[in-house]
Design a protein around this motif. Structure first.
Motif, PDB file in Angstrom:
ATOM      1  N   LEU A  97       2.777  13.026  11.893  1.00 49.17           N
ATOM      2  CA  LEU A  97       3.289  13.881  12.961  1.00 49.17           C
ATOM      3  C   LEU A  97       2.285  14.968  13.324  1.00 49.17           C
ATOM      4  O   LEU A  97       2.090  15.287  14.495  1.00 49.17           O
ATOM      5  CB  LEU A  97       4.615  14.512  12.530  1.00 49.17           C
ATOM      6  CG  LEU A  97       5.824  13.575  12.510  1.00 49.17           C
ATOM      7  CD1 LEU A  97       6.968  14.202  11.734  1.00 49.17           C
ATOM      8  CD2 LEU A  97       6.260  13.237  13.922  1.00 49.17           C
ATOM      9  N   ARG A  98       1.638  15.527  12.319  1.00 47.13           N
ATOM     10  CA  ARG A  98       0.655  16.595  12.574  1.00 47.13           C
ATOM     11  C   ARG A  98      -0.526  16.067  13.385  1.00 47.13           C
ATOM     12  O   ARG A  98      -0.942  16.675  14.384  1.00 47.13           O
ATOM     13  CB  ARG A  98       0.169  17.184  11.243  1.00 47.13           C
ATOM     14  CG  ARG A  98      -0.932  18.236  11.416  1.00 47.13           C
ATOM     15  CD  ARG A  98      -1.348  18.836  10.091  1.00 47.13           C
ATOM     16  NE  ARG A  98      -1.926  17.879   9.170  1.00 47.13           N
ATOM     17  CZ  ARG A  98      -3.177  17.420   9.250  1.00 47.13           C
ATOM     18  NH1 ARG A  98      -3.972  17.797  10.250  1.00 47.13           N
ATOM     19  NH2 ARG A  98      -3.642  16.568   8.344  1.00 47.13           N
ATOM     20  N   ILE A  99      -1.067  14.924  12.969  1.00 47.86           N
ATOM     21  CA  ILE A  99      -2.224  14.362  13.668  1.00 47.86           C
ATOM     22  C   ILE A  99      -1.842  13.927  15.074  1.00 47.86           C
ATOM     23  O   ILE A  99      -2.579  14.148  16.037  1.00 47.86           O
ATOM     24  CB  ILE A  99      -2.811  13.186  12.865  1.00 47.86           C
ATOM     25  CG1 ILE A  99      -3.426  13.711  11.559  1.00 47.86           C
ATOM     26  CG2 ILE A  99      -3.858  12.429  13.677  1.00 47.86           C
ATOM     27  CD1 ILE A  99      -3.905  12.624  10.624  1.00 47.86           C
ATOM     28  N   ALA A 100      -0.660  13.316  15.211  1.00 47.78           N
ATOM     29  CA  ALA A 100      -0.213  12.872  16.529  1.00 47.78           C
ATOM     30  C   ALA A 100      -0.037  14.043  17.483  1.00 47.78           C
ATOM     31  O   ALA A 100      -0.225  13.908  18.692  1.00 47.78           O
ATOM     32  CB  ALA A 100       1.095  12.097  16.405  1.00 47.78           C
ATOM     33  N   ALA A 101       0.326  15.209  16.943  1.00 51.73           N
ATOM     34  CA  ALA A 101       0.498  16.399  17.772  1.00 51.73           C
ATOM     35  C   ALA A 101      -0.816  17.136  17.996  1.00 51.73           C
ATOM     36  O   ALA A 101      -0.851  18.157  18.677  1.00 51.73           O
ATOM     37  CB  ALA A 101       1.510  17.345  17.124  1.00 51.73           C
ATOM     38  N   GLY A 102      -1.903  16.613  17.428  1.00 54.09           N
ATOM     39  CA  GLY A 102      -3.209  17.244  17.616  1.00 54.09           C
ATOM     40  C   GLY A 102      -3.368  18.543  16.858  1.00 54.09           C
ATOM     41  O   GLY A 102      -4.135  19.418  17.276  1.00 54.09           O
ATOM     42  N   LEU A 103      -2.665  18.688  15.734  1.00 47.99           N
ATOM     43  CA  LEU A 103      -2.690  19.934  14.971  1.00 47.99           C
ATOM     44  C   LEU A 103      -3.532  19.790  13.706  1.00 47.99           C
ATOM     45  O   LEU A 103      -3.522  18.749  13.058  1.00 47.99           O
ATOM     46  CB  LEU A 103      -1.267  20.342  14.576  1.00 47.99           C
ATOM     47  CG  LEU A 103      -0.277  20.608  15.711  1.00 47.99           C
ATOM     48  CD1 LEU A 103       1.114  20.843  15.139  1.00 47.99           C
ATOM     49  CD2 LEU A 103      -0.725  21.798  16.545  1.00 47.99           C
ATOM     50  N   THR A 104      -4.242  20.845  13.363  1.00 44.82           N
ATOM     51  CA  THR A 104      -4.968  20.895  12.100  1.00 44.82           C
ATOM     52  C   THR A 104      -4.066  21.524  11.043  1.00 44.82           C
ATOM     53  O   THR A 104      -2.997  22.071  11.351  1.00 44.82           O
ATOM     54  CB  THR A 104      -6.245  21.734  12.231  1.00 44.82           C
ATOM     55  OG1 THR A 104      -5.873  23.103  12.515  1.00 44.82           O
ATOM     56  CG2 THR A 104      -7.133  21.217  13.356  1.00 44.82           C
ATOM     57  N   LEU A 105      -4.498  21.466   9.800  1.00 42.11           N
ATOM     58  CA  LEU A 105      -3.745  22.129   8.735  1.00 42.11           C
ATOM     59  C   LEU A 105      -3.656  23.631   8.999  1.00 42.11           C
ATOM     60  O   LEU A 105      -2.633  24.264   8.734  1.00 42.11           O
ATOM     61  CB  LEU A 105      -4.411  21.864   7.385  1.00 42.11           C
ATOM     62  CG  LEU A 105      -4.300  20.427   6.848  1.00 42.11           C
ATOM     63  CD1 LEU A 105      -5.236  20.232   5.662  1.00 42.11           C
ATOM     64  CD2 LEU A 105      -2.866  20.114   6.444  1.00 42.11           C
TER      65      LEU A 105
END
Length: 203
Positions: A32-40
């Protein structure tokens, strides 16, 4: 400014809710994080939970508290239940051309259309990317994993950091996707590319 796609949802055959294993929970959060284009770091700023702890959760090395899970879900823009509900996806999916209509998102100036529905534990996914008529990059991003692209119509430049690669119909490019890369249309009409990425971008 490049807009991020909406966070995907898990679809398939629903079973009674149950607690997923730490590995499965971490996989869902990371996808979900990668799909939303978000980094840690983005998740840390949005949810108030340390990037180090989120990384441990994603790798199945730590289990979040209920409060931490709620903050992660808020940062991802999903209901907490999405992270813990039990879902089973099929091992084979067939998507007809007519069924793809409307399954699109706008990402930057580009339009992304999912080519297939996901299978259980999908590691990669394919999308049709349509680039509008313009000489500026329609889409710029980076992510873990890799990406493969081929031009179906028109011509496009895929720039990987400072290195430009011009592709015409039938040409293909395969690269590690952790490096910043952009897609620019070089045609006098819209350019269409088939892009396969790992991990899968769910839309």
């Amino acid at each position: 400014m490049i807009s991020t796609p909406p966070a995907p949802s898990f679809t398939g055959i629903e079973r009674e809710p149950c607690d997923p294993s730490p590995t499965e929970l971490g996989r869902r959060i990371k996808m979900l994080r990668i799909a939303a284009g978000l980094t840690l770091k983005d998740l840390e700023e949005r949810g108030g939970i340390s990037a180090t702890h989120v990384s441990e959760i994603e790798r199945g090395k730590a289990s979040p508290t209920i409060g931490a899970l709620a903050r992660i879900a808020h940062a991802l823009g999903v209901r907490p239940a999405v992270l813990v509900e039990s879902h089973v996806l099929p091992e084979v999916t067939v998507t007809r051309a007519a069924e793809r209509a409307g399954n699109c998102i706008q990402w930057g100036a580009a339009t992304l259309e999912a080519v297939t529905a996901p299978v259980q534990d999908a590691g990669l996914g394919g999308h049709l990317i349509t680039l509008p008529i313009q000489r500026e990059p329609a889409l710029t991003h980076c992510h873990e994993g890799e990406e493969w692209a081929t031009v179906l119509s028109g011509a496009a430049e895929i720039r990987i950091e400072k290195d430009p690669h011009v592709l015409r119909e039938g040409d293909a490019l395969h690269f590690k996707a952790h490096r910043s890369h952009s897609y620019t249309n070089l045609s006098s009409s819209s350019a269409v590319l088939l892009v396969v990425s790992r991990p899968r971008l769910a839309i």
